[in-house]
Every structure is written in structure tokens, then in C-alpha cells.
Design a protein around this motif. Structure first.
Motif: not given
Length: 85
Positions: A44-49, A76-78
Motif C-alpha cells: 500500500w505504500n508503493v507510489s507510481w514513482q 488499492k494495491g495494484c
């Protein structure tokens, strides 16, 4: 939601690499979407970057977005990654 963005591949500091432009992929119908990859089970803490930086090892990333929940702004985890070729 979420925003995401077209990324420029030029150098540059840690500033936002998001670059919106007149991308010709209109979506729908499946045509022209052969370079897009759906990525699931993201933290959940992954950004698009973060996603873009990771996926660069597989090719030239031209678009990246992490899906966000409306209202909460939580991932949303995807996400979606589009490669140049």
C-alpha cells in the motif's frame, strides 16, 4: 483516481517525473494496449514513482499509475505500467 502520469526519461533530480502530454493511446477495445501490464499485490505504500523505477529494469516505461481509492487516497494495491515497446 490517483493521477499517475507519463514519465520523461531524461535525467534530472528528484523532482516529479510526471509529464502529461498528448499520448495517442485512447484505450478501449484492446487495440494498442499490447504494451500495458497490470501489476497486482503491491504494498500500500508503493507510489507510481517507485513502481516506475522498479519496472525500468524490464524496459522503457512511458506511463505508470498506482490505483487509488476515491475519497481516502489509499492505494488499492495494484497499478498499470506501459512500456514503449
Amino acid at each position: 483516481g490517483g493521477g499517475g502520469g507519463y514519465v520523461n526519461q531524461g535525467g534530472g533530480g528528484g523532482g516529479a517525473a510526471r509529464q502529461y502530454n498528448n499520448h495517442q493511446n485512447n484505450g478501449g477495445g484492446g487495440g494498442g494496449l499490447g504494451n500495458r501490464v497490470f501489476v497486482g499485490n503491491l504494498s500500500w505504500n508503493v507510489s507510481w514513482q517507485d513502481l516506475k523505477d522498479h519496472m525500468r529494469s524490464a524496459g522503457n516505461v512511458v506511463y505508470c499509475d498506482v490505483m487509488m481509492e476515491d475519497g481516502t487516497g489509499r492505494s488499492k494495491g495494484c497499478g498499470i505500467v506501459e512500456f514503449a515497446t
